[in-house]
Design a protein around this motif. Structure first.
Motif, PDB file in Angstrom:
ATOM      1  N   UNK A 101      47.279  35.187  47.892  1.00  0.00           N
ATOM      2  CA  UNK A 101      48.459  36.006  47.566  1.00  0.00           C
ATOM      3  C   UNK A 101      48.015  37.327  46.967  1.00  0.00           C
ATOM      4  N   UNK A 102      48.759  38.363  47.302  1.00  0.00           N
ATOM      5  CA  UNK A 102      48.488  39.663  46.703  1.00  0.00           C
ATOM      6  C   UNK A 102      49.025  39.652  45.287  1.00  0.00           C
ATOM      7  N   UNK A 103      48.266  40.221  44.353  1.00  0.00           N
ATOM      8  CA  UNK A 103      48.794  40.254  42.987  1.00  0.00           C
ATOM      9  C   UNK A 103      50.060  41.102  42.939  1.00  0.00           C
ATOM     10  N   UNK A 104      51.019  40.666  42.170  1.00  0.00           N
ATOM     11  CA  UNK A 104      52.277  41.391  42.050  1.00  0.00           C
ATOM     12  C   UNK A 104      52.117  42.484  40.999  1.00  0.00           C
ATOM     13  N   UNK A 105      52.064  43.707  41.466  1.00  0.00           N
ATOM     14  CA  UNK A 105      51.836  44.832  40.563  1.00  0.00           C
ATOM     15  C   UNK A 105      53.048  45.133  39.691  1.00  0.00           C
ATOM     16  N   UNK A 106      54.203  44.603  40.082  1.00  0.00           N
ATOM     17  CA  UNK A 106      55.427  44.951  39.358  1.00  0.00           C
ATOM     18  C   UNK A 106      55.874  43.846  38.415  1.00  0.00           C
ATOM     19  N   UNK A 107      55.078  42.807  38.321  1.00  0.00           N
ATOM     20  CA  UNK A 107      55.439  41.681  37.458  1.00  0.00           C
ATOM     21  C   UNK A 107      55.355  42.089  36.003  1.00  0.00           C
TER      22      UNK A 107
END
Length: 116
Positions: free
Chosen positions: A104-110
């Protein structure tokens, strides 16, 4: 203190009727991808040499235990062309495995919820 059966089971020396269930791990496809690609990254000196990348891909699964070398070979057979292309473009193991859809791509907006 452990009794003999517990010690034997802990050290995986006993033959049980049922094998113990392995502990849950992150997605094995992601782990395998990261292992293969990061190992390749260390094996290959000239990342523009597609033949060297292909040869390294052919050998990388031989470093793994038999229990997962089959899964490794399937992974390599499935993704050889994409891996060669992305390594030649200097992509990192994380980028390659995310691009292949295995990690999974890390969620930059988390943003974690504030603790109250």
């Amino acid at each position: 203190a452990l009794n003999a059966d517990e010690a034997c089971a802990l050290m995986n020396l006993c033959k049980d009727e049922q094998p113990p269930t392995p502990p849950p791990v992150r997605d094995s496809g992601c782990i395998l991808c990261e292992y293969v690609v990061s190992t390749l990254d260390k094996m290959i000196e000239d990342k523009s040499n597609e033949e060297a990348i292909k040869n390294a891909l052919d050998n990388v699964c031989s470093y793994l235990p038999d229990s997962i070398s089959g899964q490794c070979k399937n992974f390599v057979d499935t993704y050889t062309d994409l891996i060669i292309d992305m390594i030649a473009k200097e992509a990192t193991p994380d980028e390659i495995c995310q691009e292949l859809g295995l990690c999974k791509k890390p969620n930059m907006f988390y943003q974690p919820a504030p603790v109250t």
